[in-house]
Design an enzyme around this catalytic site. Structure first.
Site, PDB file in Angstrom:
ATOM      1  N   CYS A   2     -13.386   2.022   6.865  1.00 15.97           N
ATOM      2  CA  CYS A   2     -14.067   1.934   8.151  1.00 15.97           C
ATOM      3  C   CYS A   2     -14.643   0.536   8.301  1.00 15.97           C
ATOM      4  CB  CYS A   2     -15.191   2.940   8.317  1.00 15.97           C
ATOM      5  SG  CYS A   2     -14.661   4.634   8.251  1.00 15.97           S
ATOM      6  N   ARG A  27      -9.492  -2.198   7.195  1.00 14.27           N
ATOM      7  CA  ARG A  27     -10.389  -1.248   6.540  1.00 14.27           C
ATOM      8  C   ARG A  27     -10.122   0.200   6.962  1.00 14.27           C
ATOM      9  NH1 ARG A  27     -14.781  -3.835   4.278  1.00 14.27           N
ATOM     10  NH2 ARG A  27     -15.937  -1.887   4.279  1.00 14.27           N
ATOM     11  N   TRP A  75     -11.425   5.039   8.963  1.00 14.08           N
ATOM     12  CA  TRP A  75     -10.544   5.643   7.953  1.00 14.08           C
ATOM     13  C   TRP A  75     -11.164   7.009   7.688  1.00 14.08           C
ATOM     14  CZ3 TRP A  75     -10.611   7.619   2.979  1.00 14.08           C
ATOM     15  CH2 TRP A  75      -9.366   7.723   2.342  1.00 14.08           C
ATOM     16  N   ASN A 101     -20.033   3.627   8.249  1.00 12.68           N
ATOM     17  CA  ASN A 101     -19.032   3.456   7.190  1.00 12.68           C
ATOM     18  C   ASN A 101     -19.647   4.044   5.920  1.00 12.68           C
ATOM     19  OD1 ASN A 101     -18.143   0.541   5.220  1.00 12.68           O
ATOM     20  ND2 ASN A 101     -17.189   2.518   5.244  1.00 12.68           N
ATOM     21  N   GLY A 102     -18.979   5.052   5.333  1.00 13.33           N
ATOM     22  CA  GLY A 102     -19.516   5.664   4.118  1.00 13.33           C
ATOM     23  C   GLY A 102     -19.418   7.170   4.208  1.00 13.33           C
ATOM     24  N   GLU A 487       2.978  -2.353 -11.049  1.00  8.71           N
ATOM     25  CA  GLU A 487       2.559  -3.001  -9.816  1.00  8.71           C
ATOM     26  C   GLU A 487       3.724  -3.083  -8.821  1.00  8.71           C
ATOM     27  OE1 GLU A 487      -0.056  -3.573  -8.396  1.00  8.71           O
ATOM     28  OE2 GLU A 487       0.359  -5.151  -6.937  1.00  8.71           O
ATOM     29  N   LYS A 491       3.686  -1.391  -5.106  1.00  5.36           N
ATOM     30  CA  LYS A 491       3.949  -2.137  -3.870  1.00  5.36           C
ATOM     31  C   LYS A 491       4.955  -1.385  -3.013  1.00  5.36           C
ATOM     32  CE  LYS A 491       1.304  -4.223  -3.667  1.00  5.36           C
ATOM     33  NZ  LYS A 491       0.269  -4.109  -4.566  1.00  5.36           N
ATOM     34  N   GLU A 494       3.493   1.987  -1.555  1.00  3.03           N
ATOM     35  CA  GLU A 494       2.442   1.750  -0.555  1.00  3.03           C
ATOM     36  C   GLU A 494       3.001   1.423   0.826  1.00  3.03           C
ATOM     37  OE1 GLU A 494      -1.474  -0.534  -2.153  1.00  3.03           O
ATOM     38  OE2 GLU A 494       0.399  -1.566  -2.577  1.00  3.03           O
ATOM     39  N   HIS A 510      12.141   9.643 -23.221  1.00  2.00           N
ATOM     40  CA  HIS A 510      11.288  10.819 -23.449  1.00  2.00           C
ATOM     41  C   HIS A 510      11.111  11.645 -22.179  1.00  2.00           C
ATOM     42  CE1 HIS A 510      10.548   9.400 -27.454  1.00  2.00           C
ATOM     43  NE2 HIS A 510      10.188   8.217 -26.975  1.00  2.00           N
ATOM     44  N   LYS A 609      -7.859  -1.039   2.910  1.00  3.85           N
ATOM     45  CA  LYS A 609      -7.943  -2.094   1.909  1.00  3.85           C
ATOM     46  C   LYS A 609      -9.227  -2.036   1.097  1.00  3.85           C
ATOM     47  CE  LYS A 609      -6.619  -6.684   1.022  1.00  3.85           C
ATOM     48  NZ  LYS A 609      -5.592  -6.181   0.103  1.00  3.85           N
TER      49      LYS A 609
HETATM   50  C1  G6P Z   1      -7.125  -0.018  -2.276  1.00  3.65           C
HETATM   51  C2  G6P Z   1      -6.203  -1.145  -1.854  1.00  3.65           C
HETATM   52  C3  G6P Z   1      -5.489  -1.722  -3.076  1.00  3.65           C
HETATM   53  C4  G6P Z   1      -6.508  -2.162  -4.102  1.00  3.65           C
HETATM   54  C5  G6P Z   1      -7.477  -1.045  -4.476  1.00  3.65           C
HETATM   55  C6  G6P Z   1      -8.644  -1.563  -5.298  1.00  3.65           C
HETATM   56  O1  G6P Z   1      -6.379   1.046  -2.730  1.00  3.65           O
HETATM   57  O2  G6P Z   1      -5.254  -0.682  -0.910  1.00  3.65           O
HETATM   58  O3  G6P Z   1      -4.689  -2.822  -2.688  1.00  3.65           O
HETATM   59  O4  G6P Z   1      -5.849  -2.602  -5.252  1.00  3.65           O
HETATM   60  O5  G6P Z   1      -8.034  -0.469  -3.290  1.00  3.65           O
HETATM   61  O6  G6P Z   1      -9.369  -2.444  -4.487  1.00  3.65           O
HETATM   62  P1  G6P Z   1     -10.276  -3.626  -5.014  1.00  3.65           P
HETATM   63  O7  G6P Z   1     -10.798  -4.274  -3.764  1.00  3.65           O
HETATM   64  O8  G6P Z   1     -11.364  -2.997  -5.835  1.00  3.65           O
HETATM   65  O9  G6P Z   1      -9.430  -4.536  -5.816  1.00  3.65           O
END
Ligand code: G6P
Length: 614
Positions: A2, A27, A75, A101-102, A487, A491, A494, A510, A609
C-alpha cells in the site's frame, strides 16, 4: 505494501496526489483512491478497484478541486480488492476520510465496541474500523482530530501509516505511523506526505521521517509538529534527500525492470565506489572497520532476509564461511521471528532488505536486538526502517528499484556481502594477502563483465521465444551458483507466472529428475568452477532423460556446449563472485519470456515490492 500520499499547500492537490500514486504503485495496485477537500470545505472521496489509471478515468467527470488531499494505492489484506474495500474510508458521519498502510490486528475487538454503539460498516477492511473508531473517540471524548487520533491509536495493536482529513477543515492533515513507513516533505508553504520519498523529490529534498508512535500535525502555513502518542512534542529532524528525479523515470526503456537490469554495470560501480581503493588493492567497509572487535570475536553470523534478499544471503553464507571461517546460518525472517531461535550476544545478525521496510525482517531485527546481538543492515533505501533499526551497516547504493522483481538490488547485495567477507577475512587473517588482492581485482572487474553479458540481449530475447509457452522450468546450479539458480527461478515465476523450481543440481536424482521429459526446460548454470565436472555429470543425467537444457557457460566452453541444447556464455569469473554475472542472463530470460506472454512485467499480479505486512 500500500502506498499513501498527501498534500497541503498552494497547488491543486489532485495532480500532485495522482503523480505520487503512480510513483508508489510498486507498493500495490489492487485499488486506488483519493480524498479531497474543496473550496467550500466539502470532503470528496473517489475510489475504484484496479490501478491508478482506472481512478484517473473514474474521476474525470468529478470535482477534483482543492489544495489539500490524501490518496492511496492498495495491496489487499483484509477484504477482496473491490471498490468498497478501496481506500480512503469514510467514518460513519462521512466527516473523516482515512488512508492506511499496514494491518490493525485487534480490529475485530474495536469493531465489536463500535457495533455495540450502533456503528455500521460498508467494507470488510480493518481500515474502516480504524476511521470509525477515531470518530467514535472524537465524539465521546469531545476532542479535536489530533487528540482523537492520539487516543484511538493507543488502543490499536498492529502496524499502520495513516493520514486523515476532516470535512470543514481544509487546513490540516493528521498522519501517524507505527511499523509502516511515512515521510513528510517540507516545501515552501506546502507539505507532502508519502510512504517513501519518491513522490516528494520532484518538489523538495527536505524531509522528516516519522518514527514509530509519532503523529505528524501538518497544518497550512504553520511549522510541522511531531507529537507522540503520549503527548510528548518532538523537534522534527530534517534530512536532505540524495535521490534524483531521473532515477525514477524509465529513461527510454519499455519497463523499469529492463532499465534496472541494464543499469547493473553502473550500480556495481556505485556500490564499490569509495570502498575499494583506487589502486584496487584494499576494501574498506566502514561498518566493519568501526566494529572491528565485534567481527574479530564473532562466534557466528546469522543472516535474516526474505525473497530475493534471502537468495543474496545464501551467497553471503558461502562467501563468509569460505573466506572468513565464521559459521553462518541463513534464515527466512518470517520463520526466524516465530521459532524461538538461539541468539547469543556474541552473534552478529545481518539483515538484508532492499526496501528496508519488510515487516518480517524488521521484526527479526527487533528480536535479535532483544537478545543482545550486534545487528548489521544491508539495505538500499536510505533512512528506511531497517537501516535505522540496525546498529550499523552498509547501503548497497544502487538507486531506487521500481520494478517489483528485484534485479540490481540483488547484485548490489551480493557485492556488499563480497566486500564484507573480504574485509572480515582480512581482519581475521583467514585470507592470504595475494588471494585477497586477486579477489578484489575480480570484484572490480564485475561491471565490465556484466556489460559483456548484456551485449547478448538480442540472443537471449530470441531464445526466450522458444520457451514462452512452457508450463514448468527447472533451474540447476551447484555451490555459489545454487542460490543463483533459486533466484533465476524466482524471477521467472514472479513475472511470467510459469512454475519454476531452483534446485541444487546433484539433488535432482533424489526426486525432481522424475519430472524430466521433452517438455521440461532445464536451465543449468555450468560455469567453470571447482565442481564444474560434477555439474556436467548432472547435465548428462538430464540429457539422458531427454530434458531440454539451456546452459549458462563460461566463454570458450566446449564440453557443455556439446551437451546442452542452447548455451549463453558469460565471461570467466572466480567462483566466489560467479552469481554476479550468471544472474544477468537469467534476469533477461525471465524478462523476455514475460514480455512475450504480454504480462505486466513491472507490476506482476498479486505482488508488491515493499512487504510491510507479515
Ligand atoms: C517482495 C519483493 C521481492 C523482495 C522481497 C524482500 O517479495 O517483491 O522482490 O525480494 O519482498 O524485500 P526486501 O525489500 O526486504 O528486500
Amino acid at each position: 505494501m500500500c502506498g499513501i500520499v498527501g498534500y497541503i499547500g498552494k497547488r491543486d492537490a489532485y495532480p500532485v496526489l495522482i503523480k505520487g500514486l503512480h510513483r508508489l504503485e510498486y507498493r500495490g495496485y489492487d485499488s486506488a483512491g483519493v480524498a479531497l477537500i474543496s473550496e467550500d470545505k466539502e470532503l470528496h472521496v473517489y475510489k475504484t478497484k484496479g490501478k491508478v489509471a482506472n481512478l484517473e478515468q473514474m474521476v474525470s467527470q468529478h470535482d477534483v478541486s482543492g489544495t489539500v488531499g490524501i490518496a492511496h494505492t492498495r495491496w489487499a489484506t483484509h477484504g477482496e480488492p473491490n471498490d468498497v474495500n478501496a481506500h480512503p474510508h469514510y467514518s460513519q458521519s462521512e466527516s473523516l476520510a482515512l488512508i492506511h498502510n499496514g494491518i490493525i490486528e485487534n480490529y475485530m475487538l474495536l469493531k465489536q465496541v463500535l457495533l455495540d454503539n450502533g456503528y455500521t460498516f460498508r467494507s470488510c477492511t480493518d481500515t474502516e474500523v480504524l476511521v470509525q473508531f477515531i470518530e467514535y473517540v472524537k465524539k465521546t471524548n469531545k476532542v479535536d482530530l489530533r487528540h482523537a487520533v492520539q487516543i484511538a491509536l493507543r488502543e490499536v495493536i498492529g502496524a499502520y501509516a495513516i493520514a486523515v482529513v476532516e470535512r470543514g477543515n481544509p487546513d490540516q492533515i493528521i498522519a501517524a505511523r507505527k511499523s509502516s513507513p511515512l515521510v513528510v516533505g517540507i516545501g515552501k508553504d506546502e507539505f507532502f506526505l508519502a510512504s517513501d520519498a519518491t513522490p516528494i523529490i520532484e518538489y523538495t529534498d527536505q524531509v522528516v521521517y516519522i518514527k514509530d508512535e509519532e503523529i505528524a500535525v501538518i497544518r497550512r502555513d504553520e511549522p510541522l509538529r511531531i507529537i507522540n502518542l503520549h503527548d510528548i512534542e518532538k523537534t522534527p529532524e530534517i534530512h536532505t534527500l540524495e535521490m534524483s528525479l531521473s532515477q525514477l523515470e524509465k529513461g527510454g526503456y519499455p519497463h523499469f525492470m529492463l532499465k534496472e537490469i541494464n543499469e547493473q554495470p553502473q550500480t556495481i560501480v556505485d556500490c564499490i565506489r569509495g570502498r575499494i581503493n583506487v589502486e584496487g588493492t584494499d576494501v574498506i567497509l566502514s561498518g566493519v572497520l568501526d566494529n572491528r572487535e565485534r567481527f574479530l570475536n564473532a562466534q557466528r553470523i546469522i543472516i535474516v532476509a526474505c525473497g530475493t534478499s534471502w537468495h543474496a544471503a545464501l551467497i553471503g553464507e558461502h562467501l563468509i564461511e569460505d573466506l572468513c571461517r565464521i559459521p553462518v546460518e541463513v534464515e527466512y525472517a518470517s520463520e526466524f521471528r516465530y521459532r524461538n531461535p538461539v541468539i547469543r550476544p556474541d552473534d552478529i545478525v545481518i539483515a538484508i532488505s532492499q526496501s528496508g521496510e519488510t515487516a518480517d525482517t524488521l521484526a527479526a531485527v527487533e528480536l535479535a536486538r532483544e537478545h543482545g546481538a550486534f545487528i548489521y543492515g544491508i539495505c538500499n533505501v536510505i533512512g528506511s526502517s531497517i537501516a535505522r533499526a540496525t546498529d550499523t551497516g552498509s547501503y548497497i547504493h544502487v538507486g531506487p528499484e521500481i520494478g517489483v522483481a528485484s534485479t540490481k538490488a540483488f547484485t548490489g547485495q551480493v557485492t556488499v556481502l563480497s566486500m564484507l567477507a573480504l574485509t572480515i577475512a582480512k581482519y581475521r587473517q583467514t585470507i592470504a594477502p595475494e588471494y585477497y588482492r586477486e579477489l578484489i581485482g575480480e570484484l572490480s572487474s564485475v561491471p565490465e563483465k556484466m556489460r559483456r553479458v548484456l551485449e547478448q540481449d538480442a540472443q537471449i530475447r530470441d531464445l526466450s521465444k522458444i520457451f514462452t509457452y512452457a508450463h514448468n522450468f527447472i533451474y540447476l546450479g551447484r555451490g555459489y551458483n545454487y542460490p543463483a539458480a533459486l533466484e533465476g527461478a524466482l524471477k521467472l515465476k514472479e513475472i511470467s507466472y510459469i512454475h519454476a523450481e531452483g534446485y541444487p543440481a546433484a539433488e535432482m536424482k533424489h526426486g525432481p529428475i522424475a519430472l524430466i521429459d521433452t517438455e521440461m526446460p532445464v536451465v543449468a548454470i555450468a560455469t567453470t568452477d571447482s565442481i564444474y565436472e560434477k555439474t556436467i555429470s548432472n547435465i548428462q543425467e538430464i540429457k539422458a532423460r531427454k530434458g531440454r537444457v539451456i546452459a549458462i557457460v563460461t566463454e570458450g566452453d566446449t564440453i557443455v556446449r556439446n551437451l546442452a541444447d542452447y548455451c549463453i556464455e558469460v565471461p570467466r569469473m572466480v567462483e566466489n563472485f560467479a552469481p554476479l554475472v550468471s544472474a544477468i542472463p537469467l534476469q533477461l530470460l525471465a524478462y523476455y519470456i514475460a514480455v512475450n506472454k504480454g504480462a505486466n512485467v513491472d507490476q506482476p499480479r498479486n505482488l508488491a515490492k515493499s512487504v510491510t505486512v507479515e
